[in-house]
Write a protein that holds these residues in place. Structure first.
Motif, PDB file in Angstrom:
ATOM      1  N   GLN A 144       0.840  -1.183   0.000  1.00 35.59           N
ATOM      2  CA  GLN A 144       0.000   0.000   0.000  1.00 35.59           C
ATOM      3  C   GLN A 144       0.886   1.247   0.000  1.00 35.59           C
ATOM      4  N   HIS A 145       0.245   2.396   0.005  1.00 33.39           N
ATOM      5  CA  HIS A 145       1.031   3.626  -0.114  1.00 33.39           C
ATOM      6  C   HIS A 145       0.770   4.613   1.008  1.00 33.39           C
ATOM      7  N   SER A 146      -0.474   4.765   1.425  1.00 33.70           N
ATOM      8  CA  SER A 146      -0.788   5.741   2.473  1.00 33.70           C
ATOM      9  C   SER A 146      -1.083   5.030   3.784  1.00 33.70           C
ATOM     10  N   MET A 147      -1.075   5.799   4.866  1.00 35.28           N
ATOM     11  CA  MET A 147      -1.367   5.229   6.175  1.00 35.28           C
ATOM     12  C   MET A 147      -2.761   4.606   6.193  1.00 35.28           C
ATOM     13  N   HIS A 148      -3.738   5.320   5.632  1.00 37.73           N
ATOM     14  CA  HIS A 148      -5.107   4.806   5.656  1.00 37.73           C
ATOM     15  C   HIS A 148      -5.259   3.541   4.817  1.00 37.73           C
ATOM     16  N   SER A 149      -4.568   3.469   3.686  1.00 37.12           N
ATOM     17  CA  SER A 149      -4.708   2.268   2.858  1.00 37.12           C
ATOM     18  C   SER A 149      -4.021   1.070   3.526  1.00 37.12           C
ATOM     19  N   TRP A 150      -2.907   1.304   4.223  1.00 32.22           N
ATOM     20  CA  TRP A 150      -2.275   0.210   4.971  1.00 32.22           C
ATOM     21  C   TRP A 150      -3.198  -0.276   6.075  1.00 32.22           C
ATOM     22  N   ILE A 151      -3.816   0.647   6.793  1.00 29.76           N
ATOM     23  CA  ILE A 151      -4.736   0.253   7.859  1.00 29.76           C
ATOM     24  C   ILE A 151      -5.876  -0.584   7.292  1.00 29.76           C
ATOM     25  N   GLU A 152      -6.490  -0.097   6.227  1.00 35.77           N
ATOM     26  CA  GLU A 152      -7.643  -0.796   5.648  1.00 35.77           C
ATOM     27  C   GLU A 152      -7.258  -2.179   5.137  1.00 35.77           C
ATOM     28  N   ALA A 153      -6.147  -2.272   4.415  1.00 35.60           N
ATOM     29  CA  ALA A 153      -5.745  -3.562   3.846  1.00 35.60           C
ATOM     30  C   ALA A 153      -5.411  -4.562   4.944  1.00 35.60           C
ATOM     31  N   SER A 154      -4.672  -4.126   5.968  1.00 34.47           N
ATOM     32  CA  SER A 154      -4.298  -5.062   7.030  1.00 34.47           C
ATOM     33  C   SER A 154      -5.512  -5.503   7.820  1.00 34.47           C
ATOM     34  N   GLN A 155      -6.440  -4.601   8.063  1.00 40.46           N
ATOM     35  CA  GLN A 155      -7.633  -4.976   8.817  1.00 40.46           C
ATOM     36  C   GLN A 155      -8.563  -5.872   7.997  1.00 40.46           C
ATOM     37  N   GLN A 156      -8.598  -5.676   6.683  1.00 43.10           N
ATOM     38  CA  GLN A 156      -9.385  -6.578   5.836  1.00 43.10           C
ATOM     39  C   GLN A 156      -8.815  -7.989   5.877  1.00 43.10           C
ATOM     40  N   HIS A 157      -7.498  -8.098   5.809  1.00 44.34           N
ATOM     41  CA  HIS A 157      -6.901  -9.440   5.882  1.00 44.34           C
ATOM     42  C   HIS A 157      -7.134 -10.054   7.253  1.00 44.34           C
ATOM     43  N   GLN A 158      -7.065  -9.257   8.296  1.00 41.44           N
ATOM     44  CA  GLN A 158      -7.331  -9.781   9.633  1.00 41.44           C
ATOM     45  C   GLN A 158      -8.748 -10.341   9.722  1.00 41.44           C
ATOM     46  N   CYS A 159      -9.697  -9.672   9.103  1.00 44.89           N
ATOM     47  CA  CYS A 159     -11.079 -10.185   9.064  1.00 44.89           C
ATOM     48  C   CYS A 159     -11.145 -11.523   8.347  1.00 44.89           C
ATOM     49  N   LEU A 160     -10.535 -11.591   7.167  1.00 43.84           N
ATOM     50  CA  LEU A 160     -10.601 -12.822   6.378  1.00 43.84           C
ATOM     51  C   LEU A 160      -9.944 -13.977   7.114  1.00 43.84           C
ATOM     52  N   ALA A 161      -8.762 -13.740   7.679  1.00 47.54           N
ATOM     53  CA  ALA A 161      -8.061 -14.808   8.383  1.00 47.54           C
ATOM     54  C   ALA A 161      -8.832 -15.256   9.610  1.00 47.54           C
ATOM     55  N   THR A 162      -9.405 -14.307  10.330  1.00 45.82           N
ATOM     56  CA  THR A 162     -10.217 -14.649  11.503  1.00 45.82           C
ATOM     57  C   THR A 162     -11.383 -15.531  11.108  1.00 45.82           C
ATOM     58  N   LYS A 163     -12.035 -15.187  10.017  1.00 43.99           N
ATOM     59  CA  LYS A 163     -13.181 -15.965   9.544  1.00 43.99           C
ATOM     60  C   LYS A 163     -12.773 -17.374   9.108  1.00 43.99           C
ATOM     61  N   LEU A 164     -11.789 -17.467   8.222  1.00 46.20           N
ATOM     62  CA  LEU A 164     -11.440 -18.776   7.676  1.00 46.20           C
ATOM     63  C   LEU A 164     -10.899 -19.716   8.743  1.00 46.20           C
ATOM     64  N   MET A 165     -10.047 -19.200   9.622  1.00 46.47           N
ATOM     65  CA  MET A 165      -9.418 -20.086  10.588  1.00 46.47           C
ATOM     66  C   MET A 165     -10.372 -20.458  11.726  1.00 46.47           C
ATOM     67  N   THR A 166     -11.130 -19.497  12.225  1.00 42.97           N
ATOM     68  CA  THR A 166     -12.071 -19.823  13.302  1.00 42.97           C
ATOM     69  C   THR A 166     -13.109 -20.832  12.833  1.00 42.97           C
ATOM     70  N   ASP A 167     -13.631 -20.627  11.627  1.00 40.90           N
ATOM     71  CA  ASP A 167     -14.618 -21.573  11.100  1.00 40.90           C
ATOM     72  C   ASP A 167     -14.007 -22.955  10.902  1.00 40.90           C
ATOM     73  N   ALA A 168     -12.745 -23.000  10.483  1.00 38.91           N
ATOM     74  CA  ALA A 168     -12.089 -24.303  10.299  1.00 38.91           C
ATOM     75  C   ALA A 168     -12.002 -25.056  11.618  1.00 38.91           C
ATOM     76  N   TRP A 169     -11.626 -24.361  12.705  1.00 42.32           N
ATOM     77  CA  TRP A 169     -11.577 -25.036  14.012  1.00 42.32           C
ATOM     78  C   TRP A 169     -12.967 -25.484  14.440  1.00 42.32           C
ATOM     79  N   ARG A 170     -13.953 -24.653  14.202  1.00 43.47           N
ATOM     80  CA  ARG A 170     -15.306 -25.014  14.655  1.00 43.47           C
ATOM     81  C   ARG A 170     -15.854 -26.215  13.896  1.00 43.47           C
ATOM     82  N   ARG A 171     -15.467 -26.375  12.653  1.00 39.62           N
ATOM     83  CA  ARG A 171     -15.943 -27.546  11.908  1.00 39.62           C
ATOM     84  C   ARG A 171     -15.276 -28.839  12.386  1.00 39.62           C
ATOM     85  N   ARG A 172     -14.260 -28.713  13.247  1.00 41.68           N
ATOM     86  CA  ARG A 172     -13.573 -29.913  13.754  1.00 41.68           C
ATOM     87  C   ARG A 172     -13.721 -30.047  15.270  1.00 41.68           C
ATOM     88  N   THR A 173     -14.915 -29.805  15.763  1.00 36.16           N
ATOM     89  CA  THR A 173     -15.187 -29.984  17.193  1.00 36.16           C
ATOM     90  C   THR A 173     -15.006 -31.436  17.615  1.00 36.16           C
TER      91      THR A 173
END
Length: 1017
Positions: A631-660
């Motif tokens: 990214q190039h600006s402070m705001h775009s870095w914040i947005e991109a990193s937080q978007q990836h944090q959302c995606l990773a949180t979703k994919l990994m948490t759901d993966a653990w929950r499917r393996r109860t």
């Protein structure tokens, strides 16, 4: 590996240490199931609302207020006041200074000579790092009234980090090692009217070592502490500072006093076992006295037990242990949603006079682990199966206590409750007891860790066992305390060349046995987990645990494609397991940055070029390249990193929950940051403003859920798409006669609905069925949704989820004039077919239109002269280079005056694209990410190599910090253009088999590049 260059020590551990490397451990395959398809339905699912971030923040504040109101009654103390309390004199104001060479004459310290600063206890400070081995002195002068007859005075320290040597009135009265355990000294005989107290505090390097150096010491300390308010030395990675970080006071007690009370509930048999530790401070037998016990409801109106009297024949000098079994048939259980508490009040009576009294809060609850079933490791709360869902804690709760902010401490626990968490992992250290008190009152279970990380010094074996017992004594009376662990991320001494200083694994297993026995003596009911995040498995006893940073430290623990498909990291056979850490970094919000960060970390203007590598300790700049573009600006870095944090949180948490079926405990790393830029994997900043991923996590932890899973995120119109529906139930309640209704829509139109009946067993995850449909036609590319609702037998909606995917039109339909190409080998012929090109076999003497594709070096060498001649005259060629066999074995295609070759590269899931090229303006930022691989039917890594050669212009690339310029990373080309004469060569060096034809954006990019040729050779 390119990735490990210039990494912080925590990233280095994640990339170098890979669990499951032993022959007896094997990766866990996905759950086997018989596929069942949803039937067509007439009822449409409601559209799943997509709330804005601002709306979610408003809802969060409202829910937090409701939780405050709900749990406020449980924080009351309705018990009658005790008949006797102990007088205390607290000490908070001290002088402080670091040791100097002149202090070899220790009289200077005792007399207060030299330069001192004022310090307020609690006090915690540096330096840390390679200067972390230091000595400091706390000094205080105070007055004390003469001690009453028959009383003793104890100097109490609730916590000093790390070694403390205490001097009162020039007399050394004792010392203590270990930062978390309270300790005390009888100072009755040393007190005067005017007194001088000096506490010498010694800090050492931690046993895990100091990052970037070979220094390690004897300090039992892992990687978490309260930190201190210095952005360079105190905010980041919880540095190993030292100080008097907890309360100090003088307390008057009787000559025979109650030192501790521990209540062991037995829910099954309806009684409690009360352990009373009584201290006789005299040198004689104290005979014929009485102890009185009463069990009193604390935070609710109800009936208790007693008072009961017990005649004591005698108590010898020193500590005496008394145990009593008391029937308690009618009681209220401690539950997370209803944390009812009792007080065990013990009085010492002598001749009918109360001489001492101590209250101990406890809860009627049972927590245990099944070690007889198959597999072992099911956890039970109050005899009902329970799944622990939570987060790691690294300093924010400790700061609440040190800063005397009980309301913030309450909120921090309720913020976890609002996210549907039921437990905290208090990571890598015991903390102040006030935190456990509030966990008890607010119904938050927790795991407590012995403060060890990676290694244990061989000479500290016995000290470690002692501190394990200290840890248990600190937490054993708290109903919220459900589990302890003994080391974080044990590593291989052989690999790190540390066997000359630390325990080898077989010796570490001996330590586990000894520490478990020490804990058993203090509390026979404790559930013990030997290792949290075992990088050198397996351990021989107890619940296994792994750490898995798949979507940050790329493929740590397991590859993303396998995790999403249902695989699990290696687990000891016959056991379930926990995942004690997973997560990704998301930068702090802009307001927190601008209000709290040092000025030099920030841009002068938020629109100017800026990089997060200016933030001390931040990992985003080093790690982002595997997951999202620079990214190039402070705001775009914040947005991109937080978007990836959302995606990773979703994919990994759901993966653990499917393996109860196998994963019974999960903790994201982490919930709330203690400091700005402290540990930005946190879902909530130090300002207590949630990042977007907090709301993702909250949705993922909904106790009863329908979950939609698919390996394809981008598809072609007309394809048959299949999406799995899973039922996730973390509660101990079963649901029967439910329905899942799923509707395909695009936001404007509903295309069809599908239905399945189902049951939800308690604490389980199960495949429910597959939603199968034909992808509707689209003009070019269009988002679609599957909205799925879980409906109970009474018609009430229990949960809903939206699955998003994107549909693409076929290029042949969009471009009536077909793209022409000639192929030199069978692999190229298949590629032409998958891309739906108009193709023919390459002929050296023919002046063919269109591009030329070659996929094998043999074919290239055979036709090299004619092929390069045609390129020089304007043709476009695409070279599909194979991956290298090893780092020293490049795949090299020799051109005239140069060469193109490949070098081995790590497997990643996203690549950057030069979308500034005119022909690629159609591409979005995530168009070259998370590709599907038909060969293994799952998401798969994209690259295994990168290109080397002169004159290569990167089109698709990954990043490296090596050779960066102008503050931008150098691009490692994966697809590149090389101009030759009037023509061009496109070199491609990632595997296309199984990907081309099934990933529309990949297909379109290749077709676009081939289409840019077409000049007559």
């Amino acid at each position: 590996m390119e990735q490990t260059q210039h990494l912080d020590p925590f990233a280095e551990i994640a990339f170098r240490e890979h669990p499951g490397n032993k022959d007896e451990l094997h990766e866990i395959p996905p759950i086997a199931y018989e596929k069942a398809y949803f039937a067509p339905g007439s009822e449409m699912a409601k559209e799943v609302p997509a709330f804005s971030y601002e709306t979610q923040l408003t809802m969060f504040q409202h829910e937090l207020q409701l939780l405050r109101m709900k749990y406020r009654p449980f924080m009351r103390n309705l018990a009658p006041a005790p008949s006797l309390t102990r007088d205390r004199q607290r000490h908070t104001r001290f002088q402080f200074r670091y040791q100097t060479a002149e202090d070899a004459n220790f009289t200077r310290v005792l007399e207060g000579e030299g330069d001192w600063e004022q310090a307020t206890v609690p006090d915690f400070r540096g330096p840390s790092g390679d200067k972390g081995k230091w000595t400091g002195f706390y000094r205080k002068e105070f007055a004390y009234e003469p001690v009453q007859a028959g009383k003793r005075v104890f100097l109490v320290f609730k916590g000093v980090d790390y070694k403390a040597t205490v001097y009162l009135n020039r007399k050394c009265i004792g010392s203590h090692e270990g930062f978390f355990a309270p300790f005390e000294f009888d100072v009755t005989d040393f007190l005067q009217q005017h007194n001088t107290l000096v506490v010498e505090v010694d800090n050492d390097y931690p046993m895990m070592g100091v990052g970037g150096t070979k220094l390690d010491g004897d300090k039992m300390y892992a990687a978490t502490g309260p930190g201190w308010d210095d952005p360079y030395s105190g905010w980041n990675h919880c540095p190993p500072g030292a100080g008097i970080y907890n309360a100090v006071y003088l307390e008057q007690r009787s000559e025979l006093f109650i030192q501790d009370v521990f209540v062991r509930p037995n829910l099954d048999e309806g009684h409690v076992e009360v352990w009373i530790d009584a201290m006789n401070t005299t040198n004689k037998l104290l005979e014929d006295f009485e102890m009185q016990l009463e069990l009193i409801p604390k935070n609710f109106a109800g009936t208790g037990i007693g008072p009961l009297s017990f005649q004591i024949a005698y108590a010898g000098p020193g500590i005496n242990y008394f145990r009593y079994k008391v029937d308690f048939p009618q009681f209220r259980m401690w539950e997370p949603d209803a944390p009812y508490l009792y007080i065990a009040r013990v009085e010492v009576n002598n001749g009918g006079v109360c001489t001492d009294c101590l209250d101990r809060t406890f809860g009627m609850r049972k927590f245990h682990m099944d070690e007889d079933g198959e597999p072992k490791g099911t956890l039970y709360l109050n005899n009902r199966p329970v799944i622990l869902r939570g987060a790691n804690e690294m300093g924010h709760l400790q700061q609440c206590v040190m800063q005397n902010k009980p309301e913030q401490l309450i909120d921090d626990i309720l913020i976890a409750k609002a996210a549907n968490m039921n437990f905290y992992r208090i990571t890598q250290r015991p903390v102040q007891e006030e935190i456990y008190d509030y966990f008890d009152m607010l119904g938050m279970m927790h795991q407590c860790d012995l403060p060890t990380f990676g290694f244990i010094r061989r000479n500290q074996f016995v000290e470690g066992v002692r501190q394990a017992a200290d840890m248990e004594r600190l937490i054993r009376s708290h109903p919220s305390s459900v589990m302890v662990s003994l080391i974080n991320e044990p590593s291989r001494t052989e690999k790190r060349r540390k066997g000359h200083r630390h325990l080898h694994r077989n010796e570490l297993e001996a330590f586990f046995i000894a520490a478990r026995q020490a804990i058993y003596v203090e509390n026979p009911d404790r559930v013990v987990k030997n290792a949290d995040g075992d990088y050198n498995p397996p351990t021989r006893e107890g619940l296994p645990d792994f750490h898995c940073y798949t979507m940050w430290y790329t493929n740590n623990g397991i590859t993303l494609g396998k995790l999403h498909k249902g695989f699990l990291p290696a687990i000891r056979p016959g056991w379930k397991a926990g995942c004690g850490e997973y997560g990704t970094e998301g930068l702090d919000n802009a307001q927190l940055m601008t209000s709290r960060y040092p000025r030099e970390w920030l841009p002068e203007d938020t629109k100017e070029r800026w990089s997060p590598n200016r933030i001390k300790g931040a990992q985003t700049y080093a790690m982002h390249g595997d997951w999202f573009g620079e990214q190039h600006s402070m705001h775009s870095w914040i947005e991109a990193s937080q978007q990836h944090q959302c995606l990773a949180t979703k994919l990994m948490t759901d993966a653990w929950r499917r393996r109860t079926d196998l994963v019974v405990s999960t903790a994201i790393h982490l919930l709330i940051d203690a400091w700005p830029a402290g540990w930005m994997k946190a879902l909530v900043g130090a300002d207590r403003i949630p990042k977007p991923a907090y709301f993702t996590y909250k949705q993922c932890l909904e106790p009863v859920r329908v979950n939609l899973r698919c390996d394809r995120l981008k598809v072609y119109e007309g394809e048959t798409m299949e999406i799995e529906a899973w039922l996730l139930n973390d509660t101990d309640q079963s649901y029967e006669g439910c329905r899942i209704i799923a509707t395909l829509r695009d936001g404007q139109r509903d295309y069809g609905s599908y239905e399945m009946t189902c049951d939800l067993p308690q604490t389980s995850s199960r495949y429910a069925g597959t939603i199968r449909f034909s992808v509707p036609p689209t003009a070019e590319r269009q988002p679609f949704f599957i909205d799925a609702a879980l409906i109970d037998e009474h018609g009430a909606e229990l949960n809903a989820e939206r699955f998003r995917f994107e549909a693409f039109a076929r290029m042949r339909r969009l471009q009536p004039k077909p793209v022409r190409a000639s192929y030199l080998d069978s692999e190229s012929e298949v590629l032409c077919s998958l891309l739906d090109l108009e193709s023919s076999s390459y002929e050296e003497d023919d002046a063919q239109d269109g591009a030329i594709i070659v996929s094998t070096k043999e074919a290239f060498v055979r036709h090299r002269t004619s092929l390069l001649e045609k390129v020089r005259h304007g043709a476009t060629a695409m070279f599909i280079l194979g991956r290298p066999v090893s780092t020293s074995n490049h795949t090299c295609w020799e051109l005239e005056g140069g060469e193109i070759k490949t070098a081995k590269y790590k497997e990643v899931y996203t690549l950057g694209v030069n979308a500034n090229r005119p022909e690629l303006q159609w591409m979005k930022h995530d168009d070259f990410a998370y590709f599907y691989n038909l060969q293994n039917d799952r998401l798969d890594g994209i690259s295994h190599s990168h290109l080397l050669g002169e004159g290569l212009e990167p089109i698709v690339f990954s990043y490296t910090t090596q050779g960066e310029s102008d503050g931008q990373k150098r691009k490692l080309p994966i697809i590149a253009e090389k101009k030759v004469g009037k023509g061009r060569i496109y070199a491609v060096c990632f595997p296309l088999s199984g990907r081309v034809g099934f990933n529309p954006t990949l297909d379109r990019l290749l077709i676009t590049l081939l289409q840019s040729g077409g000049a007559k050779a």
